[in-house]
Design an enzyme around this catalytic site. Structure first.
Site, PDB file in Angstrom:
ATOM      1  CG  ASP A 270     -33.531   1.796  -0.576  1.00 19.43           C
ATOM      2  OD1 ASP A 270     -33.895   2.813   0.034  1.00 19.43           O
ATOM      3  OD2 ASP A 270     -34.368   1.635  -1.560  1.00 19.43           O
TER       4      ASP A 270
HETATM    5  C1  NOJ Z   1     -36.679   3.647   0.308  1.00 18.98           C
HETATM    6  C2  NOJ Z   1     -36.817   4.098  -1.239  1.00 18.98           C
HETATM    7  O1  NOJ Z   1     -36.629   3.076  -1.911  1.00 18.98           O
HETATM    8  C3  NOJ Z   1     -35.462   5.080  -1.327  1.00 18.98           C
HETATM    9  O2  NOJ Z   1     -35.671   5.404  -2.893  1.00 18.98           O
HETATM   10  C4  NOJ Z   1     -35.420   6.184  -0.358  1.00 18.98           C
HETATM   11  O3  NOJ Z   1     -34.472   7.169  -0.911  1.00 18.98           O
HETATM   12  C5  NOJ Z   1     -35.182   5.737   0.835  1.00 18.98           C
HETATM   13  N1  NOJ Z   1     -36.265   4.911   1.245  1.00 18.98           N
HETATM   14  C6  NOJ Z   1     -35.200   6.920   1.904  1.00 18.98           C
HETATM   15  O4  NOJ Z   1     -36.389   7.156   2.230  1.00 18.98           O
END
Ligand code: NOJ
Length: 715
Positions: A270
């Site tokens: 993430d």
């Molecule tokens: C953080 C989020 O937790 C995740 O779900 C998302 O896909 C990513 N950012 C990318 O934007």
């Protein structure tokens, strides 16, 4: 298949260490820095670009705004020494231009085919903007509506979560490798692996305490289903599970996901999760974090460039074995080849019919909305009704779309007021843009029914948007009470993104429709439900508690030792002194404008030997469902089991099958379920999946309180 593996090895054998690390690096697309981005691409120093929320300039759809730059960047990648294309990723969560209901609402449709179809359409729209890969589905089973991200997931149940996982993954990707390569399909990403939905207190990014038993039986199944459905990628979650920081966890990523579940795609971290290992007290610095994450099994580093900055050094020092880097590169190339990114590299228009997509969005919204209460059949309203339309959601537009809608078209969204006025011109609507008590008194005086449009802003839900209190907001509670004092029958439409506690207002309402944030067509769908053109059929994918203090409250805990099973109405449950142990509305619950009667439950072969079960034999259970009301309707017939005595305590009820069927008024349908190895077993103390000998209660009905039952025996 073999060709892909051969091609991977050919490429790998020609790659420099820097090019390999390039593939493991996901950079952020910044239109303003295009020259530098091209340089990275030309030198093979980026494997992917993330089109972040603001990459396209705003959170509202714009006609292919960056497509030229994206193509230029891609051309640079194709001109690199080995010509490996970039994979473009974006958060396409529940629709692109056409927005579908939030995933928690989608799960409440209990309609896998409709969900799949919606995601097919979403994939077409996103591919049209040059996107190859989406960071969805979110498969975090969650029992905590305080957690703002519960809106993005499939609710509280592992079985439903698994069915939804399959629908979304195959909706996005297609059903087989030939389809994966087609331009209109996206690679999917099952996230957030794992346990993110169990964050303590619903606090986003917080730790989760999950035993191996719960992890495997509650949190893993949806991810397993995604892997079994061919999901291309998995995102490691920010959180830690019982001391394991997931992004650096060899046990969770390598042993469990890659080896045990057989996942052969790649793991992307993430956003910034590698450097966050420092915050979590796992890594001393960014270099150490890169070492831990890569060795732990995170293949692609999203955003923070820790891999890019340090992996080469770490490899030369022998702290990251080159085989680990090669293995991560292999996985990324495999997905790029499997999903035809070479062929899809440069953008091309996808021919799709936007009207059809909006139409599907409306049908989907209709199936997601849940009729919770309908005293004296107050609903549907008459087409010449006089209604007072009051409340914070009457004129809401953007909020109906819900959170995570980066490319939405809010100007195409009708408000609830607009939809009622345009679809039902004979209805007299007393409403006002100005909420004042005087206004309310005069409107209610004139009307025959009060429609309270309650709800929450989309900004109260989603990432980083947890709430400590999920009871109906105080002002709305007051509004309900003041309106009630004026003596007219009232219904409420509840446009919330999450389950809320409505004990304080429920007694005042004769009718309740839980609409969720149901996307572009929320209001037109709601209007048709209010006036009976559409018969509601949604069922709750997550328990609605009475008050915040009951959380976590879910339908499938193990049976308790004393009088604590309040959810199921134990007489004198010792749950709380100050509130019932029961939820406001249980899992699987939802009414219709007709009624359904369940009868003639039959079980073929009540006893089957364990040996036969292990070899694929199944119990066949069938039930007759009759539409006993005056209108046609859809019912979600649900099958629950309860493993009566087992080596570990087992849930009071577990959903193990459901079928949504349309039954015409006065007619009956026979619905059949099969229960076998996959449904009857569980992961036990030794972390192994087994079916045990003994009796199982089975229950069939329209929600988790289903009471038509029998017993089956594995002997
Ligand atoms: C953080 C989020 O937790 C995740 O779900 C998302 O896909 C990513 N950012 C990318 O934007």
């Amino acid at each position: 298949m073999m060709d892909i593996e051969k091609r991977i090895e050919e490429l790998l054998s020609q790659m420099t260490l820097e090019e390999k690390i390039g593939q493991l690096t996901q950079r952020i697309f910044k239109g303003a820095e295009i020259e530098q981005m091209k340089e990275f691409a030309r030198k093979g120093q980026a494997g992917s670009y993330l089109l972040g929320s603001t990459a396209f300039g705003s959170d509202v759809y714009q006609e292919r705004p960056l497509i030229g730059l994206m193509d230029e960047l891609q051309e640079a990648a194709l001109e690199s020494r080995l010509g490996i294309p970039l994979i473009y990723g974006r958060d396409v969560i529940h629709g692109h231009r056409t927005v579908f209901p939030i995933p928690l609402a989608l799960a409440s449709s209990f309609n896998p085919d409709m969900i799949k179809k919606s995601y097919r359409m979403t994939a077409e729209e996103a591919s049209d903007d040059g996107i190859h890969w989406t960071f969805a589905p979110m498969l975090d089973v969650s029992r905590d509506p305080r957690w703002g991200r519960c809106i993005e997931g499939p609710g509280e149940d592992p079985y439903l979560g698994s069915i939804v996982a399959k629908s979304i993954v195959t909706g996005f990707q297609g059903d087989n490798e030939e389809e994966y390569k087609q331009r209109q399909h996206l690679a999917a990403c099952a996230k957030h692996y794992i346990g993110y939905g169990a964050s303590e207190g619903g606090r986003d990014y917080h730790r989760a305490e999950i035993s191996d038993y719960s992890l495997r039986n509650y949190y893993l199944p949806a991810f397993k289903a995604a892997v079994d459905s061919g999901v291309a990628t998995v995102m490691s979650s920010f959180n830690e599970v019982s001391g394991e920081a997931v992004t650096a966890s060899e046990y969770l990523l390598k042993d469990l996901l890659k080896t045990e579940l057989g996942f052969d795609g790649f793991v992307v971290t993430d956003w910034g999760a590698v450097w966050q290992l420092i915050l979590q007290g796992r890594a001393t610095d960014r270099k150490d974090a890169a070492r831990l994450a890569l060795n732990g099994g995170s293949d692609m580093d999203m955003e923070d460039n820790c891999y890019w900055d340090y992996l080469a050094e770490l490899a030369l020092e022998g702290k990251v074995p080159i085989e680990n880097i090669d293995e991560a590169v292999r996985r990324i190339l495999r997905i790029k080849l499997r999903f035809g990114i070479w062929e899809k590299a440069l953008s091309e228009r996808i021919d799709y019919d936007s009207e059809l997509h909006y139409d599907q969005s409306k049908k989907m919204a209709e199936e997601c909305m849940v009729l919770l209460k309908n005293e004296d059949n107050i609903l549907p309203l008459k087409k010449d009704a006089k209604i007072a339309l009051i409340g914070p959601m009457v004129n809401a537009r953007r909020s109906l779309l819900g959170s995570w809608t980066l490319d939405c078209e809010p100007d195409k969204v009708s408000t609830i007021k607009e939809a009622i006025l345009s679809q039902y011109p004979e209805v007299t609507v007393y409403t006002t843009n100005e909420e004042s008590y005087d206004n309310m008194i005069s409107m209610i005086y004139e009307c025959d029914t009060v429609v309270l449009a309650l709800g929450e802003s989309y900004l109260m839900t989603g990432e980083g948007k947890s709430l400590a209190y999920i009871d109906v907001p105080k002002e709305q509670e007051e509004l309900v009470k003041k309106a009630y004092a004026l003596g007219k029958p009232m219904i409420a439409t509840m446009t919330f993104g999450r389950p809320i506690g409505m004990q304080s207002i429920e007694p005042y309402l004769k009718g309740i429709i839980y609409t969720w944030h149901s996307g572009s067509m929320t209001a037109p769908a709601l209007a048709d439900i209010l006036f009976g053109k559409v018969n509601p059929s949604g069922k709750l994918a997550m328990t609605l508690p009475r008050v915040t203090g009951q959380i976590p409250l879910y339908y499938n805990p193990p049976r308790a030792s004393r009088r604590c099973n309040g959810y199921y109405g134990d007489p004198n449950p010792i749950n709380y002194q100050d509130v019932s142990g029961r939820p406001m509305y249980p899992f699987g619950y939802g009414l219709s404008y007709t009624t359904f009667e369940y009868s003639n439950l039959t079980v073929e072969n009540k006893e089957i030997s364990l040996d036969k079960i292990n070899n694929g034999d199944k119990f066949a259970i069938s039930v007759e469902v009759t539409n006993t009301g005056d209108v046609d309707g859809m019912e979600t017939v649900q099958l629950y089991i309860h493993d009566k005595i087992a080596s570990m305590t087992r849930p009071i009820r577990e959903l193990k099958g459901f079928k949504k069927v349309m039954i015409k008024k006065g007619e009956s349908a026979r619905v059949t379920f099969n229960l076998g190895y996959s449904e009857l077993g569980f992961y036990g103390r030794d972390s192994k999946y087994n079916v045990e000998l003994g009796e199982f209660d089975i229950y069939v009905g329209g929600n988790c309180y289903a009471d038509l039952g029998d017993i089956i025996i594995v002997k």
